[in-house]
Design a protein around this motif. Structure first.
Motif, PDB file in Angstrom:
ATOM      1  N   PHE A  62       5.165  -2.491   4.590  1.00  0.00           N
ATOM      2  CA  PHE A  62       4.167  -2.035   3.613  1.00  0.00           C
ATOM      3  C   PHE A  62       3.251  -3.189   3.174  1.00  0.00           C
ATOM      4  O   PHE A  62       2.164  -2.963   2.666  1.00  0.00           O
ATOM      5  CB  PHE A  62       4.835  -1.422   2.383  1.00  0.00           C
ATOM      6  CG  PHE A  62       5.472  -0.070   2.635  1.00  0.00           C
ATOM      7  CD1 PHE A  62       4.736   0.964   3.202  1.00  0.00           C
ATOM      8  CD2 PHE A  62       6.793   0.169   2.290  1.00  0.00           C
ATOM      9  CE1 PHE A  62       5.310   2.215   3.425  1.00  0.00           C
ATOM     10  CE2 PHE A  62       7.384   1.417   2.507  1.00  0.00           C
ATOM     11  CZ  PHE A  62       6.635   2.442   3.077  1.00  0.00           C
ATOM     12  N   GLU A  63       3.714  -4.420   3.369  1.00  0.00           N
ATOM     13  CA  GLU A  63       2.890  -5.590   3.025  1.00  0.00           C
ATOM     14  C   GLU A  63       1.686  -5.719   3.952  1.00  0.00           C
ATOM     15  O   GLU A  63       0.729  -6.425   3.630  1.00  0.00           O
ATOM     16  CB  GLU A  63       3.695  -6.899   3.193  1.00  0.00           C
ATOM     17  CG  GLU A  63       5.040  -6.931   2.534  1.00  0.00           C
ATOM     18  CD  GLU A  63       4.984  -7.555   1.149  1.00  0.00           C
ATOM     19  OE1 GLU A  63       3.934  -8.119   0.799  1.00  0.00           O
ATOM     20  OE2 GLU A  63       6.011  -7.453   0.432  1.00  0.00           O
ATOM     21  N   ALA A 114      11.849   2.282  -2.169  1.00  0.00           N
ATOM     22  CA  ALA A 114      10.487   1.752  -2.105  1.00  0.00           C
ATOM     23  C   ALA A 114       9.748   1.915  -3.425  1.00  0.00           C
ATOM     24  O   ALA A 114       8.826   1.167  -3.718  1.00  0.00           O
ATOM     25  CB  ALA A 114       9.695   2.432  -1.001  1.00  0.00           C
ATOM     26  N   MET A 152       8.360  -0.866  -5.673  1.00  0.00           N
ATOM     27  CA  MET A 152       7.304  -1.761  -5.181  1.00  0.00           C
ATOM     28  C   MET A 152       5.923  -1.162  -5.337  1.00  0.00           C
ATOM     29  O   MET A 152       4.928  -1.782  -5.005  1.00  0.00           O
ATOM     30  CB  MET A 152       7.481  -2.011  -3.683  1.00  0.00           C
ATOM     31  CG  MET A 152       8.729  -2.723  -3.357  1.00  0.00           C
ATOM     32  SD  MET A 152       9.012  -2.525  -1.609  1.00  0.00           S
ATOM     33  CE  MET A 152      10.742  -2.890  -1.624  1.00  0.00           C
ATOM     34  N   PHE A 153       5.882   0.097  -5.801  1.00  0.00           N
ATOM     35  CA  PHE A 153       4.614   0.814  -5.850  1.00  0.00           C
ATOM     36  C   PHE A 153       4.293   1.278  -7.263  1.00  0.00           C
ATOM     37  O   PHE A 153       5.181   1.539  -8.056  1.00  0.00           O
ATOM     38  CB  PHE A 153       4.673   2.062  -4.958  1.00  0.00           C
ATOM     39  CG  PHE A 153       4.664   1.757  -3.484  1.00  0.00           C
ATOM     40  CD1 PHE A 153       3.473   1.711  -2.783  1.00  0.00           C
ATOM     41  CD2 PHE A 153       5.849   1.505  -2.808  1.00  0.00           C
ATOM     42  CE1 PHE A 153       3.458   1.429  -1.424  1.00  0.00           C
ATOM     43  CE2 PHE A 153       5.842   1.218  -1.443  1.00  0.00           C
ATOM     44  CZ  PHE A 153       4.644   1.190  -0.760  1.00  0.00           C
ATOM     45  N   HIS A 208       0.895  -0.311  -3.363  1.00  0.00           N
ATOM     46  CA  HIS A 208       1.927  -1.336  -3.169  1.00  0.00           C
ATOM     47  C   HIS A 208       1.508  -2.601  -3.905  1.00  0.00           C
ATOM     48  O   HIS A 208       0.304  -2.809  -4.140  1.00  0.00           O
ATOM     49  CB  HIS A 208       2.054  -1.607  -1.661  1.00  0.00           C
ATOM     50  CG  HIS A 208       3.191  -2.492  -1.302  1.00  0.00           C
ATOM     51  ND1 HIS A 208       3.030  -3.824  -0.996  1.00  0.00           N
ATOM     52  CD2 HIS A 208       4.511  -2.235  -1.178  1.00  0.00           C
ATOM     53  CE1 HIS A 208       4.217  -4.348  -0.706  1.00  0.00           C
ATOM     54  NE2 HIS A 208       5.138  -3.402  -0.810  1.00  0.00           N
TER      55      HIS A 208
END
Ligand code: ATP
Length: 222
Positions: free
Chosen positions: A130-131, A155, A158-159, A169
């Motif tokens: 996702f980075e 996840a 991180m969002f 993100h």
């Protein structure tokens, strides 16, 4: 003025087994391209999909059908990078490849159906990828309804949720929900029709239909 001409290019990466490519893939890609103002969409057939049974049809055939299907659309391209790489076709490797290849400032989006996205947490190098890339998740007929667009476990922290259809993100990359026409078409169904001696006209493009017939593909039940 110079800098304006190198405005951020949005590029879609559309990975799949494409066994075979069908008009569900094509129409959804076209709608996503329009909705997200993507400059181009690169179709990336898998050499070996790590999360599916090894396809009975060779990657070269699947790649050739994708090439025929997108011919004539200047915004659609084909990449055989996963065929060149061989072995398991991991999305994270393909994302890395396009990150290195793309002009500086381009924005990459991995395009994926909601059925496949619901398994994204089982992918290699999750959630690190996702980075490096945004995601556009398309609703898939018969799968999750748009309202069930949720991040897979782990996840979420991180969002940030920006709105009903968008997560951001911490890297700035976004996961966006793309609403596409519900076309209940799958490669599995097309393979079953061919094996059963039934017509697949209008489910695939005429060139793909001719290619399948000429190469006698999918005649045995898969
Ligand atoms: P199979 O039936 O063999 O599993 P498929 O029809 O799902 O194949 P894939 O090549 O695996 O085709 O799909 C590539 C990507 O396109 C996946 O992310 C999948 O979710 C998405 N996709 C395929 N068909 C549709 C459709 N009709 N609507 C929306 N998304 C789709």
């Amino acid at each position: 003025v110079e800098t304006e001409t190198v405005a951020r290019q949005r590029i879609g990466l559309f990975g799949g087994t494409f066994n075979p490519v069908h008009i569900g893939h094509l129409r959804c890609a076209e709608e996503i391209r329009e909705q997200f103002a993507l400059r181009r969409i690169v179709f990336v057939p898998a050499f070996m999909p790590p999360h599916k049974k090894q396809p009975g049809v060779a990657p070269q055939h699947r790649c050739e059908m994708a090439r025929l299907a997108i011919a004539g659309n200047p915004c659609f391209e084909l990449s055989d990078i996963e065929l060149q790489r061989e072995g398991n076709s991991y999305a994270c490797d393909t994302i890395d490849h396009f990150r290195r290849q793309s002009p500086p400032g381009s924005e990459l989006f991995f395009i994926i159906g909601s059925d496949a996205f619901s398994e994204v947490h089982t992918w290699r190098r999750y959630p690190a990828f996702f980075e490096h890339c945004g995601f556009i998740v398309m609703n898939r007929a018969g799968c999750c309804a748009p309202s069930s667009f949720n991040l897979p476990g782990g996840a979420a922290r991180m969002f940030t949720r920006l709105d009903e259809d968008t997560y951001e993100h911490r890297s700035g990359n976004r996961i966006c929900f793309g609403r596409v026409s519900a076309l209940d078409i799958s490669s599995t169904d097309i393979r079953a029709r061919i094996a059963g001696g039934r017509t697949i006209s209008y489910l695939v493009t005429p060139a793909v239909e001719r290619y399948i017939r000429a190469n006698r593909l999918y005649r045995q039940p898969s």
